[in-house]
Write an enzyme that holds these catalytic residues in place. Sequence first.
Site, PDB file in Angstrom:
ATOM      1  N   ARG A 236       0.823  -1.216   0.000  1.00 17.51           N
ATOM      2  CA  ARG A 236       0.000   0.000   0.000  1.00 17.51           C
ATOM      3  C   ARG A 236       0.857   1.267   0.000  1.00 17.51           C
ATOM      4  NH1 ARG A 236      -2.130  -3.657  -1.203  1.00 17.51           N
ATOM      5  NH2 ARG A 236      -3.868  -4.767  -0.279  1.00 17.51           N
TER       6      ARG A 236
ATOM      7  N   GLU B 229      -5.525   3.575   6.772  1.00 16.76           N
ATOM      8  CA  GLU B 229      -5.235   3.387   5.349  1.00 16.76           C
ATOM      9  C   GLU B 229      -5.943   4.511   4.575  1.00 16.76           C
ATOM     10  OE1 GLU B 229      -5.027  -0.470   3.552  1.00 16.76           O
ATOM     11  OE2 GLU B 229      -6.511   0.143   2.070  1.00 16.76           O
TER      12      GLU B 229
ATOM     13  N   SER C 198     -11.254  -0.962   3.778  1.00 15.24           N
ATOM     14  CA  SER C 198     -10.517  -1.195   5.030  1.00 15.24           C
ATOM     15  C   SER C 198     -10.050   0.149   5.565  1.00 15.24           C
ATOM     16  CB  SER C 198      -9.287  -2.064   4.773  1.00 15.24           C
ATOM     17  OG  SER C 198      -9.700  -3.310   4.302  1.00 15.24           O
TER      18      SER C 198
HETATM   19  C1  LIG Z   1     -16.141  -1.120  -0.577  1.00 19.46           C
HETATM   20  C2  LIG Z   1     -14.669  -0.838  -0.773  1.00 19.46           C
HETATM   21  C3  LIG Z   1     -13.792  -1.888  -1.000  1.00 19.46           C
HETATM   22  C4  LIG Z   1     -12.418  -1.642  -1.174  1.00 19.46           C
HETATM   23  N1  LIG Z   1     -11.589  -2.694  -1.413  1.00 19.46           N
HETATM   24  C5  LIG Z   1     -10.271  -2.476  -1.581  1.00 19.46           C
HETATM   25  C6  LIG Z   1      -9.390  -3.563  -1.842  1.00 19.46           C
HETATM   26  O1  LIG Z   1      -9.783  -4.714  -1.942  1.00 19.46           O
HETATM   27  N2  LIG Z   1      -8.060  -3.284  -1.974  1.00 19.46           N
HETATM   28  C7  LIG Z   1      -7.574  -2.011  -1.895  1.00 19.46           C
HETATM   29  O2  LIG Z   1      -6.348  -1.809  -2.044  1.00 19.46           O
HETATM   30  N3  LIG Z   1      -8.390  -0.959  -1.656  1.00 19.46           N
HETATM   31  C8  LIG Z   1      -9.720  -1.154  -1.505  1.00 19.46           C
HETATM   32  N4  LIG Z   1     -10.561  -0.096  -1.275  1.00 19.46           N
HETATM   33  C9  LIG Z   1     -10.003   1.267  -1.138  1.00 19.46           C
HETATM   34  C10 LIG Z   1      -9.954   2.066  -2.459  1.00 19.46           C
HETATM   35  O3  LIG Z   1     -10.930   1.630  -3.374  1.00 19.46           O
HETATM   36  C11 LIG Z   1      -8.583   1.974  -3.091  1.00 19.46           C
HETATM   37  O4  LIG Z   1      -7.622   2.527  -2.207  1.00 19.46           O
HETATM   38  C12 LIG Z   1      -8.512   2.739  -4.431  1.00 19.46           C
HETATM   39  O5  LIG Z   1      -7.285   2.412  -5.041  1.00 19.46           O
HETATM   40  C13 LIG Z   1      -8.623   4.242  -4.287  1.00 19.46           C
HETATM   41  O6  LIG Z   1      -8.785   4.786  -5.590  1.00 19.46           O
HETATM   42  P1  LIG Z   1      -9.596   6.140  -5.808  1.00 19.46           P
HETATM   43  O7  LIG Z   1      -9.559   6.460  -7.254  1.00 19.46           O
HETATM   44  O8  LIG Z   1     -10.942   6.056  -5.199  1.00 19.46           O
HETATM   45  O9  LIG Z   1      -8.691   7.162  -4.987  1.00 19.46           O
HETATM   46  P2  LIG Z   1      -9.182   8.388  -4.082  1.00 19.46           P
HETATM   47  O10 LIG Z   1      -9.899   7.876  -2.884  1.00 19.46           O
HETATM   48  O11 LIG Z   1      -9.879   9.393  -4.921  1.00 19.46           O
HETATM   49  O12 LIG Z   1      -7.779   8.955  -3.617  1.00 19.46           O
HETATM   50  C14 LIG Z   1      -6.982   8.220  -2.706  1.00 19.46           C
HETATM   51  C15 LIG Z   1      -5.588   8.846  -2.681  1.00 19.46           C
HETATM   52  O13 LIG Z   1      -4.975   8.667  -3.955  1.00 19.46           O
HETATM   53  C16 LIG Z   1      -4.666   9.936  -4.519  1.00 19.46           C
HETATM   54  N5  LIG Z   1      -4.918   9.855  -5.965  1.00 19.46           N
HETATM   55  C17 LIG Z   1      -6.048   9.492  -6.606  1.00 19.46           C
HETATM   56  N6  LIG Z   1      -5.851   9.551  -7.938  1.00 19.46           N
HETATM   57  C18 LIG Z   1      -4.589   9.971  -8.128  1.00 19.46           C
HETATM   58  C19 LIG Z   1      -3.786  10.255  -9.265  1.00 19.46           C
HETATM   59  N7  LIG Z   1      -4.250  10.133 -10.516  1.00 19.46           N
HETATM   60  N8  LIG Z   1      -2.519  10.680  -9.077  1.00 19.46           N
HETATM   61  C20 LIG Z   1      -2.034  10.848  -7.827  1.00 19.46           C
HETATM   62  N9  LIG Z   1      -2.735  10.625  -6.714  1.00 19.46           N
HETATM   63  C21 LIG Z   1      -3.999  10.183  -6.864  1.00 19.46           C
HETATM   64  C22 LIG Z   1      -5.568  10.936  -3.832  1.00 19.46           C
HETATM   65  O14 LIG Z   1      -4.992  12.244  -3.859  1.00 19.46           O
HETATM   66  C23 LIG Z   1      -5.616  10.360  -2.431  1.00 19.46           C
HETATM   67  O15 LIG Z   1      -4.467  10.701  -1.689  1.00 19.46           O
HETATM   68  C24 LIG Z   1     -11.931  -0.314  -1.121  1.00 19.46           C
HETATM   69  C25 LIG Z   1     -12.829   0.748  -0.906  1.00 19.46           C
HETATM   70  C26 LIG Z   1     -14.183   0.494  -0.756  1.00 19.46           C
HETATM   71  C27 LIG Z   1     -15.130   1.647  -0.572  1.00 19.46           C
END
Ligand SMILES: Cc1cc2nc3c(=O)[nH]c(=O)nc-3n(C[C@H](O)[C@H](O)[C@H](O)COP(=O)(O)OP(=O)(O)OC[C@H]3O[C@@H](n4cnc5c(N)ncnc54)[C@H](O)[C@@H]3O)c2cc1C
Length: 303
Positions: free
Chosen positions: A175, A295, A225
């Site tokens: 992560r 996280e 998580s």
């Molecule tokens: C129901 C549920 C299940 C999940 N299951 C998992 C799982 O199995 N495994 C897992 O790892 N995670 C899981 N997650 C967490 C989440 O989906 C992941 O961390 C995902 O990768 C976040 O992506 P996002 O586009 O939503 O990022 P955001 O929430 O929009 O951003 C998260 C971080 O990444 C940064 N970011 C986003 N896009 C960029 C970019 N293009 N460049 C630079 N920085 C950026 C943001 O600034 C922020 O700091 C889950 C979440 C939910 C709600």
Amino acid sequence: MSQNLEQKMREILGSGTLLLREPMKDHTTFRVGGPADYFAEPRDADQTAALVRLAVEAGIPWMILGKGSNLLVSDKGYRGLVIHSSNMNRIETDGNHMKVEAGARMAAIGKAAYDAGLEGFAPLSGIPGTIGGAVVMNAGAYGGEIADVLESVDILDRGGERRRLTAEQAELGYRSSLIQRNGYVVLEAELVFRRGNREAIRAQMEKYSAARKEKQPLEYPSAGSTFRRPEGYFAGKLIEEAGLRGYAVGGAQVSEKHCGFVINRGGATARDIYRLMAEIVKKVKERSGVTLEPEVKLIGEFE
Ligand SMILES: Cc1cc2nc3c(=O)[nH]c(=O)nc-3n(C[C@H](O)[C@H](O)[C@H](O)COP(=O)(O)OP(=O)(O)OC[C@H]3O[C@@H](n4cnc5c(N)ncnc54)[C@H](O)[C@@H]3O)c2cc1C
């Protein structure tokens, strides 16, 4: 907020969207968060870079937003520029390679890989975020992680300059990545897959999707998580052992179904979630001596 700055953002964005005081609760899976001063939806990497350079010059905070599925944004919102990657979602397949823009959803990439008979993404395709957010934190699930499929990534550095990093240079760990540590922006990723059998890929995707439905409280808003996995432990198990299953602060609750998830059971504020997270950290520390670390990324002021 400055009219001059707003004007410059509009010039950069052309027909792209700029919203003022946009409620972040509409852009996070927790469904909480106050207004962002400026909320931009650039069409491409050049507009993104220009916005970053403008924010740096103007000395205002800026951040990239993907799907908001790993964020807790304060009720007071964000005093700066949020750059939403949603319009940058192109996916191009070439043989067993794929070029994907930062805002492409993991589910869409999973579908494209399935359509092309490419194997290696099924464990990841149920992560409800964008590839940008997933690369930054080397998202993973069911034994797979982004590091398994990433070949290279185009980033913007904090000054707004574009560069390409190989997967090795991106230093993906549990992560974590160099991109996260240095605050870079992911613009585009190149992924590489193995050739596979479509029926087998579909069966895997269905298996992982069913496992999520069974184990995770998908019927409630959450950010997945809430805490990182402490070495040698499972956060959910520690939380359960601390007697916190179902424990609530206001509208925020430790999920009954999966103690590793804090959920918004209805009407939670960001502060409820923040206070519940603090209680969890305290009680788990008392019970097991382990310090849980979030996280979920905390954005804005909570105190
Ligand atoms: C129901 C549920 C299940 C999940 N299951 C998992 C799982 O199995 N495994 C897992 O790892 N995670 C899981 N997650 C967490 C989440 O989906 C992941 O961390 C995902 O990768 C976040 O992506 P996002 O586009 O939503 O990022 P955001 O929430 O929009 O951003 C998260 C971080 O990444 C940064 N970011 C986003 N896009 C960029 C970019 N293009 N460049 C630079 N920085 C950026 C943001 O600034 C922020 O700091 C889950 C979440 C939910 C709600």
